[in-house]
Design a protein around this motif. Structure first.
Motif, mmCIF file in Angstrom:
data_model
loop_
_atom_site.group_PDB
_atom_site.id
_atom_site.type_symbol
_atom_site.label_atom_id
_atom_site.label_comp_id
_atom_site.label_asym_id
_atom_site.label_seq_id
_atom_site.Cartn_x
_atom_site.Cartn_y
_atom_site.Cartn_z
ATOM 1 N N PHE B 108 0.834 -1.213 0.000
ATOM 2 C CA PHE B 108 0.000 0.000 0.000
ATOM 3 C C PHE B 108 0.870 1.266 0.000
ATOM 4 C CE2 PHE B 108 -3.513 -2.630 2.075
ATOM 5 C CZ PHE B 108 -4.223 -2.728 0.903
ATOM 6 N N LEU B 109 1.931 1.241 0.808
ATOM 7 C CA LEU B 109 2.773 2.444 0.879
ATOM 8 C C LEU B 109 3.513 2.683 -0.426
ATOM 9 C CD1 LEU B 109 4.274 2.278 4.481
ATOM 10 C CD2 LEU B 109 2.503 3.803 3.632
ATOM 11 N N ILE B 111 2.386 1.773 -3.589
ATOM 12 C CA ILE B 111 1.664 1.919 -4.860
ATOM 13 C C ILE B 111 1.657 3.354 -5.363
ATOM 14 C CG2 ILE B 111 0.215 -0.151 -4.660
ATOM 15 C CD1 ILE B 111 -2.119 1.647 -3.904
ATOM 16 N N ASN B 112 1.640 4.288 -4.448
ATOM 17 C CA ASN B 112 1.655 5.678 -4.904
ATOM 18 C C ASN B 112 3.004 6.354 -4.706
ATOM 19 O OD1 ASN B 112 -0.806 6.459 -6.140
ATOM 20 N ND2 ASN B 112 -1.835 6.119 -4.188
ATOM 21 N N ASP B 145 -2.400 4.590 -12.541
ATOM 22 C CA ASP B 145 -1.594 5.803 -12.420
ATOM 23 C C ASP B 145 -1.240 6.053 -10.961
ATOM 24 O OD1 ASP B 145 -1.775 6.271 -15.070
ATOM 25 O OD2 ASP B 145 -3.466 7.678 -14.933
ATOM 26 N N ARG B 147 -0.419 8.770 -7.961
ATOM 27 C CA ARG B 147 -0.768 10.175 -7.698
ATOM 28 C C ARG B 147 0.528 10.998 -7.725
ATOM 29 N NH1 ARG B 147 -0.363 10.915 -1.203
ATOM 30 N NH2 ARG B 147 1.764 10.282 -1.432
ATOM 31 N N ILE B 166 4.426 9.653 2.821
ATOM 32 C CA ILE B 166 3.580 8.528 3.227
ATOM 33 C C ILE B 166 2.576 8.957 4.298
ATOM 34 C CG2 ILE B 166 5.267 6.762 2.591
ATOM 35 C CD1 ILE B 166 5.787 6.535 5.698
ATOM 36 N N LEU B 167 2.400 10.241 4.471
ATOM 37 C CA LEU B 167 1.418 10.801 5.405
ATOM 38 C C LEU B 167 1.514 10.207 6.809
ATOM 39 C CD1 LEU B 167 -1.603 11.248 3.013
ATOM 40 C CD2 LEU B 167 -0.520 13.049 4.346
ATOM 41 N N VAL B 186 -1.936 19.000 7.396
ATOM 42 C CA VAL B 186 -2.439 18.167 6.317
ATOM 43 C C VAL B 186 -3.693 18.812 5.732
ATOM 44 C CG1 VAL B 186 -3.362 15.917 5.704
ATOM 45 C CG2 VAL B 186 -1.511 16.084 7.357
ATOM 46 N N GLY B 188 -6.714 18.413 2.652
ATOM 47 C CA GLY B 188 -7.319 17.414 1.770
ATOM 48 C C GLY B 188 -7.503 16.090 2.472
ATOM 49 N N ARG B 189 -8.020 15.145 1.714
ATOM 50 C CA ARG B 189 -8.501 13.907 2.324
ATOM 51 C C ARG B 189 -8.018 12.718 1.507
ATOM 52 N NH1 ARG B 189 -14.571 14.936 2.871
ATOM 53 N NH2 ARG B 189 -14.700 14.163 0.761
ATOM 54 N N GLY B 190 -8.000 11.563 2.151
ATOM 55 C CA GLY B 190 -7.693 10.321 1.445
ATOM 56 C C GLY B 190 -6.336 10.361 0.771
ATOM 57 N N ASP B 191 -6.245 9.756 -0.430
ATOM 58 C CA ASP B 191 -4.941 9.745 -1.094
ATOM 59 C C ASP B 191 -4.677 11.079 -1.802
ATOM 60 O OD1 ASP B 191 -6.590 9.470 -3.238
ATOM 61 O OD2 ASP B 191 -5.909 7.476 -3.827
ATOM 62 N N ALA B 193 -4.775 13.730 0.125
ATOM 63 C CA ALA B 193 -4.320 14.551 1.250
ATOM 64 C C ALA B 193 -2.876 14.972 1.015
ATOM 65 C CB ALA B 193 -4.432 13.765 2.556
#
Ligand SMILES: Cc1cc2nc3c(=O)[nH]c(=O)nc-3n(C[C@H](O)[C@H](O)[C@H](O)COP(=O)(O)O)c2cc1C
Ligand code: SF4
Ligand code: SF4
Ligand code: FES
Lengths: 446, 361
Positions: B108-109, B111-112, B145, B147, B166-167, B186, B188-191, B193
């Motif tokens: 998960f960390l 993928i973006n 894709d 982010r 990685i927030l 921080v 924004g929200r989610g991915d 953010a």
């Protein structure tokens, strides 16, 4: 005639005003509680009623109340969760806009029972007009001496505050709600500590759903035992169901828990059946977060018995063949619904609403959405299906708050029960991407 | 229990028993045993209050809640924020469910994440690199894709490369707790953010530079050091100076005779315990500004310091051949055996980490 606890007077003209509500017996429960009962006795009645939280998790309300820590010299808070943003759920909205005093009365009784002198109603920000309705109702109740200082001469003070949210689904999660109420970013907190010990401003706090709180006046008036006599087993009382989708009569219905699902869908009293010329394909029974079930499994348990609208019956069979009552958002789909598209739509919602604090939910929800989008638009691969199952599994249970689970379950259950349909999208992209194309393969329609 | 001394709790982690004070977290108890059983931590940072619980890298299974109530906990728990109970039994490296979950977290960390390690200043001292090496897979299943964000300069000294973030919120806690005025948080929200300084305000604050040190990845980097060198070619030396603002205890990073970077000192868990001021960090880059103590002992494990990139130690199936062709064994000058450490107090080097080689059967 089925008992109506919340909606009995809902069609009386002018019920949103104090005077009409009062004429229908409103605020007698406050009088009864304040004059004849101690706070502990109110808690006891709520416990006896067996009423379970109506916000989704179904935790017994009386038990939650008795967990509230009561340290000396520290204020306690009651917070009403009116953030209602779960797709498919619109009962709190309906209740608050039509009969706001029912919630206000419930808030007064509950605050009294918990010893809170300042209580909050956190309403989703989009519902500004409902906020105005609630504020008007509060002003009326205050003018009549049911709120403010020394209520009914008992020496008990209560202030009610309506707080608009900012329109984030995550702020419906109770600890995110408390953060937001404190003026911070709505990130869920790690638990423990639970709000009952450290909630709003680090003080003991109870968070309850609108519908949960609204039941308390009836419970005080008629007694916990009378409430517990309605329903079946541990699913006591009535529940508001927000029925939507391909049914003849969408709307909010108050049912006695225990009605067979089949009756709820087909009887004229409730949904009035599937729209003419169509058949039942699937139901999401408790709001978008709960597992979707195909027609045969929502109507009947795996052993062939009729499934009932209760917490236990709906979850019978675990996640293999069951689902959950959740918040009561009952979404009905006929054979024209594409399960892949629907699942993608839910996944899109959770991706958009994840707060982004913990890695499995932040990254996993987006990943699932993108893969589902690809499948829906004809670019799926065979291994995508197992990939989705695996990603959902790696999110589930590993996150800070249940939004991660809520995002994983719809995807996992859709694949569990409608795998053929996903495969059809992947193997027949030409056909599947035609406008209005739906899988017509073998499946049990009812 | 008349005793005034707090009673110690007995905790078992991966079969090893340890006694800790009540209130200790599972992670700290495991660290007390040693790095072999300590769960990885990507967001938790002991000196920062409230940190942890976010990345889920440290998930462990509690096989027995306590001596009184030996039931297992139903879900994996974040060890960095879960306090121990007396008689608790924890499974970390010994539980398949934990290993699978951790595998998922790495995935998960990543993928973006841009995976631009070859041009990233953090490479070689990056928590994510280490974490991925220890718990990740060599292949990816992600084909969507990634982010991306624009790079931002926040003030004259710090660059934010949000795409790598990685927030973990460490920098937010730092800005909140170490600096006197937080203009950093921080948005924004989610991915979507992102770390933002409100209306792109420069962080100008005596202690703002510490966000660079706490950042586990290359999202916040030192502009005075950007692209100057790879960390494994630099030589760290402990030094101090009389500083009116901070402790003045730092690590100087040399290339030849030149100080190319100043950082706070990190302990074996990669945590800074004494934060330093911006003057020490950005303005004092001459050897004559400092009293030199001696070579820094890097006791923490990293893919570089543990020689994990040596071709013969690369475990995964993907790459022995690739690795052999691409990487050369690294002659790490910071290896303790090659450093003159006699003049330093021995307790600072109490622990040497096992290298990846030791773990191989
Ligand atoms: C992501 C998420 C969203 C939620 N949204 C709501 C909501 O909109 N309204 C609500 O009453 N409960 C919501 N809940 C449940 C609350 O966390 C909490 O359990 C509930 O308000 C407790 O009230 P109850 O016991 O009366 O149900 C949500 C939970 C999660 C995880
Ligand atoms: S599960 Fe999702 S919404 Fe809940 S805290 Fe984690 S990132 Fe936020
Ligand atoms: S910028 Fe670095 S320290 Fe800040 S949240 Fe991102 S990864 Fe963590
Ligand atoms: S280190 Fe424990 S959750 Fe991040």
């Amino acid at each position: 005639m089925a008992t109506k606890i919340l909606t009995e007077h809902i069609n009386v003209p002018g019920i949103e005003t104090f005077d009409v509500y009062r004429k229908q017996g409103g605020y007698t429960a406050v009088e009864k509680a304040f004059k004849t009962m101690t706070p502990e006795e109110v808690v006891e009645e709520v416990k006896k009623s067996g009423v379970r939280g109506r916000g989704g998790a179904g935790f017994p309300m009386g038990m939650k109340w008795s967990f509230l820590a009561k340290p000396e010299g520290v204020p306690r808070y009651l917070v009403c969760n009116a953030d209602e943003s779960e797709p498919g759920t619109f009962k709190d909205h309906y209740l608050m806009k039509t009969i706001p005093h029912l919630l206000i009365e419930g808030m007064i009784i509950s605050s009294y029972a918990l010893g809170a002198n300042k209580s909050f109603i956190y309403v989703r920000g989009e519902l500004m007009y409902v906020i105005h309705i609630l504020e008007k109702a509060i002003a009326e109740a205050k003018a009549k001496g049911f709120l403010g200082k020394n209520i009914l001469g008992t020496g008990y003070d209560l202030e009610l505050v309506v707080q608009p949210g900012g329109g984030a689904y995550i702020c419906g999660e109770e600890t995110a709600l408390l953060e937001s109420l404190e003026g911070k970013r709505g990130n869920p907190r790690n638990k423990p500590p639970f709000p009952a010990v450290k909630g709003l401003y680090q003080c003991p706090t109870v968070v309850n759903n609108v519908e949960s709180i609204a039941t308390t006046s009836w419970i005080v008036n008629h007694g916990g035992e009378a409430y517990a006599a309605i329903g079946i087993g541990r699913s006591t009382g009535t529940k508001l169901i927000s029925a939507s989708g391909h049914i003849n009569k969408p709307g909010v219905y108050e049912i006695e828990l225990g009605v067979p699902v089949e009756d709820f869908i087909y009887a004229d009293e409730w949904c009035g059946g599937i729209r003419p010329g169509h058949k039942l394909k699937a139901v999401v029974a408790g709001g978008s977060s709960v597992p979707i079930l195909p027609a045969n499994l929502i109507l009947n348990l795996a052993n062939g018995e009729k499934r009932l609208m209760t917490y236990e019956s709906l979850s019978d069979g675990g996640f293999q063949t069951g689902t959950m009552l959740g918040s009561g958002g009952f979404i009905v789909m006929d054979e024209t619904s594409c399960i892949v598209r629907n699942t993608w739509n839910f996944a899109r919602f959770y991706h958009h609403e994840s707060c982004g604090q913990c890695s499995p939910c932040r990254e996993g929800t987006g990943w699932m959405e993108k893969v589902l989008h690809r499948i829906e638009y004809g670019h799926g691969h065979r291994q995508d299906i197992d990939l989705l199952v695996d990603v959902a599994k790696k999110i589930e249970g590993n996150t800070i708050c249940p939004l991660g689970d809520a995002a994983a379950w719809p995807v996992a259950s859709a694949i569990r029960h409608f795998r053929d349909e996903f495969e059809w999208h992947i193997t027949n992209p030409q056909e599947a991407t035609q406008p209005g194309a739906v899988y017509r393969g073998e499946m049990a329609l009812v | 229990m008349e005793d005034n001394k707090p009673q110690l709790f007995k905790v078992t982690v991966d079969g090893i028993e340890v006694e800790v004070e009540p209130g200790t977290t599972i992670l700290q108890a495991a660290r007390k045993i040693g790095p072999e059983v300590a769960p990885p931590a990507m967001c938790y940072y002991q000196p920062l209050k409230g940190s942890g619980g976010k990345c889920r890298a440290c998930l462990v299974r509690v096989a027995a809640g306590s001596a009184k109530d030996p039931r297992p906990m139903p879900k994996l728990v974040a060890s960095c924020i879960t306090p121990v109970q007396d008689g608790m039994v924890v499974e970390n490296t010994t539980n398949q469910q934990v290993i699978d979950a951790r595998n998922g977290i790495v995935e998960f960390l990543l993928i973006n994440h841009p995976l631009d390690c070859p041009v990233c200043d953090q490479a070689g001292e990056c928590d994510l690199q280490n974490f991925a090496f220890d718990h990740g897979k060599a292949t990816t299943r992600y084909e969507e894709d990634r982010r991306t964000f624009e790079k931002h300069d926040i003030g004259p000294y710090i660059q934010l490369h949000m795409t790598r973030c990685i927030l973990c919120y460490r920098c937010v806690y730092t800005a909140d707790q170490i600096t006197n005025k937080r203009v950093h948080g921080v948005l924004g929200r989610g991915d979507a953010a992102e770390i933002g300084t409100y209306i792109e305000k420069a962080i100008d604050n005596d202690f703002s530079g510490n966000v660079i040190d706490v950042c586990p990845v290359g999202a916040l980097t030192d502009k005075t050091y950007r692209f100057k060198n790879r960390v494994w070619f630099t030589k760290p030396v402990d030094a101090h100076r009389d500083c009116p603002t901070c402790s003045g205890k730092v690590t100087l990073w040399y290339r030849g005779e030149e100080v190319i970077r100043v950082t706070a000192r990190k302990n074996e868990w990669n945590e800074v315990t004494e934060f330093i001021c911006n003057t020490c960090r950005f303005d004092q880059k001459k050897t004559s500004d400092w009293v030199i103590e001696g070579p820094t002992k890097i006791s923490r494990s990293s893919v570089i310091s543990a020689n994990k990139y040596r071709a013969d130690t690369i475990k995964p199936d993907f790459g022995k051949r690739l690795a052999a062709a691409t990487y050369k064994p690294i002659d790490d000058k910071r290896d303790t055996s090659q450093l003159d450490i006699q003049q330093l107090p021995p307790e600072r080097f109490a622990k040497t980490l096992p290298s990846a080689l030791d773990k191989e059967p």
